[in-house]
Design an enzyme around this catalytic site. Structure first.
Site, short mmCIF file in Angstrom:
data_model
loop_
_atom_site.label_atom_id
_atom_site.label_comp_id
_atom_site.label_asym_id
_atom_site.label_seq_id
_atom_site.Cartn_x
_atom_site.Cartn_y
_atom_site.Cartn_z
N LYS A 12 0.95 -1.17 0.09
CA LYS A 12 -0.03 -0.06 0.11
C LYS A 12 0.88 1.43 0.07
CE LYS A 12 -4.38 0.80 0.12
NZ LYS A 12 -5.63 -0.04 -0.36
P1 NAD Z 1 -13.31 7.54 -3.11
O1 NAD Z 1 -12.16 8.59 -2.68
O2 NAD Z 1 -13.76 7.19 -4.25
O3 NAD Z 1 -14.38 7.89 -2.04
C1 NAD Z 1 -14.29 7.99 -0.68
C2 NAD Z 1 -15.42 8.59 -0.16
O4 NAD Z 1 -15.61 8.76 1.23
C3 NAD Z 1 -16.13 9.90 -0.65
O5 NAD Z 1 -17.54 10.00 -0.90
C4 NAD Z 1 -15.68 10.99 0.58
O6 NAD Z 1 -16.42 12.04 0.67
C5 NAD Z 1 -16.14 9.93 1.75
N1 NAD Z 1 -15.33 10.38 3.31
C6 NAD Z 1 -14.05 10.72 3.35
N2 NAD Z 1 -14.11 10.96 4.58
C7 NAD Z 1 -15.28 10.85 5.08
C8 NAD Z 1 -15.57 10.86 6.50
N3 NAD Z 1 -14.91 11.45 7.48
N4 NAD Z 1 -16.82 10.71 6.65
C9 NAD Z 1 -17.64 10.43 5.87
N5 NAD Z 1 -17.38 9.96 4.53
C10 NAD Z 1 -15.90 10.27 4.36
O7 NAD Z 1 -12.84 6.32 -2.10
P2 NAD Z 1 -12.96 4.71 -2.51
O8 NAD Z 1 -12.26 3.97 -3.62
O9 NAD Z 1 -14.43 4.37 -2.62
O10 NAD Z 1 -12.58 3.98 -1.19
C11 NAD Z 1 -13.34 3.90 0.00
C12 NAD Z 1 -12.86 2.91 1.03
O11 NAD Z 1 -12.95 1.64 0.35
C13 NAD Z 1 -11.37 3.24 1.50
O12 NAD Z 1 -11.40 2.65 2.79
C14 NAD Z 1 -10.55 2.32 0.56
O13 NAD Z 1 -9.50 1.84 1.21
C15 NAD Z 1 -11.72 0.98 0.43
N6 NAD Z 1 -11.42 0.23 -0.59
C16 NAD Z 1 -11.39 0.92 -1.69
C17 NAD Z 1 -11.17 -0.12 -3.07
C18 NAD Z 1 -11.42 0.45 -4.69
O14 NAD Z 1 -11.38 -0.27 -5.56
N7 NAD Z 1 -11.40 1.77 -4.86
C19 NAD Z 1 -10.86 -1.65 -2.79
C20 NAD Z 1 -11.15 -1.92 -1.44
C21 NAD Z 1 -11.17 -1.07 -0.56
#
Ligand code: NAD
Length: 511
Positions: free
Chosen positions: A178
């Protein structure tokens, strides 16, 4: 904007994340040397990136504005040359001043319909960057890149370890990594983010590769950024097309996989389908709370909405919207993701539903809580307030150990992150395979494989938790049972550790 969570009483994120590792290691009597190999990352790369930042137009405070009341407007137009940022500032490209009538006083100018701004000089800027390579016994290091102001070595160590467990649970031939950059993307232009990305890969070039370490998207990174990373890595190589698998999460037109964009959300839904089947319930009409409306949250919400579930509330970093009857998810997606004026891509201000005070979100009555934002959101206190049947962890590490304890005590089901959100990395593996084989699979092919993989790995974990080893046409949990019941998070770790340990035990140590 939501107030940041109070974290002062928390142990390190890495220590918290490793608790299930130690529990599972005890239960399966993990080989002591394997335990040592896994309890710290293989490599921790910490480095710095510099870029040249552009000049900025920074809005004046109300007190300062009074002083410039009589300042005439300049004829500069907001637009491409005056690039709006999500934090309310503008990036000032010099071409904005060509042919403009400018009135400046003490470095302040007035822009029609936008207000008063102070010009702040750009210049070189430095950012801290990380790449943590946790383990590669099962295959190349694999893990996302996060751009966020709250990243740290502690966080990336935890997330890299989680990738090692996740790729083992998904049973794909990858290890765990990561990384990312400590930066506030809302305060930077597209061009500056591009420069950060190019410098990030430039510095990492020697320790990445399709057979060594493969970045993918995470919070605030996307297909566009993955494309820049691929270009930077492959530029100048004699065989660039053979190196496309160096990053995943690319646009399908340049070697990405069908289905990757929504894969993490889709994987969450497959787990929920399997959970509902087991509980004898249905997702049709099920009521959901979704936290985070980015890649994971919005995709899961869209798919579940199309299946007939009701998304009763969505919360993101800037606010919460709520509709008891169920939000109009396609309209909310359009509001956040296809609306050029919504620079923060936030649900806040959505005209289709009223806002809700942020603090009320987790107390709403629903069937499913789907955290899909950042880590540590479901604390013990939040878990006490939840009125749901299951927490499906779309985010990485959304539940603290105290939150876990409360969920267990309150008999709220849990689908742990390392299986629940493994859809993204699973389709990343499909993307990597297609790149290496120069193939392009259909969306149907991707979904069929993903569904089989997600549901069977989830079923194995549930069998471990319930101590019900069995072989069905879809899965075989017999090699992983531990002869006693345990919770789902520990069961997931048992599956991961047994699959990882097999490599060390069968391959041995080179010395
Ligand atoms: P992203 O940047 O597309 O979206 C993040 C979202 O979380 C946004 O809507 C943002 O406004 C919101 N957010 C941020 N801080 C916040 C808070 N304090 N309270 C409420 N909402 C908040 O990110 P993503 O890719 O959707 O990732 C989201 C989660 O999923 C992360 O934990 C990431 O590690 C995990 N994840 C993502 C993937 C992927 O393929 N993108 C895969 C596995 C896990």
């Amino acid at each position: 904007m939501k107030a940041p969570r109070k974290e002062s009483h928390r142990r390190s994120i890495f220590d918290e994340t490793m608790e299930p590792f130690y529990r599972a290691a005890e239960l399966i009597k993990l080989h002591p040397r394997v335990r040592l190999e896994l309890e710290e990352p293989d490599f921790e790369h910490i480095f710095y990136i510099t870029i040249d930042a552009r000049d900025r137009l920074v809005p004046l405070s109300p007190e300062e504005e009074a002083h410039f009341k009589d300042l005439p407007a300049s004829s500069v137009k907001a637009g491409e040359a005056l690039e709006p940022l999500a934090n309310g500032q503008f990036v000032l490209h010099r071409r904005a001043l060509l042919k403009a009538d400018i009135t400046l006083r003490e470095g302040v100018l007035r822009i029609p319909r936008r207000g008063l701004f102070r010009i702040e000089k750009g210049g070189p800027k430095k950012f801290k960057a990380y790449r943590i390579q946790h383990n590669q016994v099962r295959g190349p290091y694999k893990g996302g890149v996060r751009y966020h102001r709250d990243v740290s070595l502690d966080l990336f160590k935890a997330m890299a370890a989680e990738m090692t467990w996740k790729t083992a649970i998904a049973d794909i031939p990858f290890g765990g990594a990561k990384g990312g950059v400590r930066i506030d993307p809302a305060a930077h232009s597209k061009e500056e983010i591009e420069h950060v990305t190019l410098r990030f890969i430039y510095k990492l070039k020697n320790i990445l590769g399709p057979y060594f370490d493969i970045p993918g998207p995470d919070v605030n990174t996307n297909a566009g950024i993955m494309a820049m990373m691929m270009r930077q890595y492959t530029d100048g190589a004699t065989n660039p097309h053979a190196l496309r698998g160096v990053v995943t999460g690319k646009d399908v037109r340049i070697g990405g996989s069908e289905g990757r964009l929504k894969a993490t959300g889709q994987g969450v839904v497959y787990c929920l389908e399997e959970w509902a089947r087991w509980r004898g319930t249905s997702l049709v009409g099920a009521r959901l709370l979704v936290q985070g409306f980015g890649n994971v949250g919005s995709a899961a919400a869209e798919i579940l909405h199309a299946m007939g579930a009701r998304i009763v509330a969505v919360q993101d970093a800037y606010g919460t919207v709520h509709d008891e009857k169920g939000l109009d998810v396609p309209a909310l997606v359009a509001w956040c993701h296809a609306n050029p004026d919504n620079l923060r891509r936030t649900v806040s201000g959505f005209p289709g539903a009223p806002a809700l005070p942020d603090g009320d979100f987790w107390s709403l009555d629903a069937d499913i809580a789907l955290p899909a934002a950042l880590g540590g959101e479901i604390t013990g206190e939040v878990a006490e307030r939840l009125r749901v049947k299951v927490v499906a962890e779309g985010a990485n590490g959304p539940t603290t150990p105290e939150g876990d304890e409360v969920l267990r005590a309150r008999k709220i089901d849990l689908i742990p992150d390392i299986v629940c959100n493994a859809g993204g990395v699973t389709v990343s593996y499909y993307e990597w395979l297609q790149n290496l084989r120069m193939e392009h699979w259909t969306e149907q092919e991707v979904h069929t494989r993903l569904e089989r993989a997600m549901k069977s790995n989830y079923a194995i974990i549930r069998d471990i938790a319930l101590d019900r080893p069995q072989k069905t046409p879809q899965h075989d949990s017999r090699p992983f049972a531990i002869g006693r019941e345990t919770d789902m998070r520990t069961a997931a770790m048992v599956l991961a550790l047994k699959r990882i340990e097999a490599h060390y035990l069968l391959e041995g140590f080179s010395q």
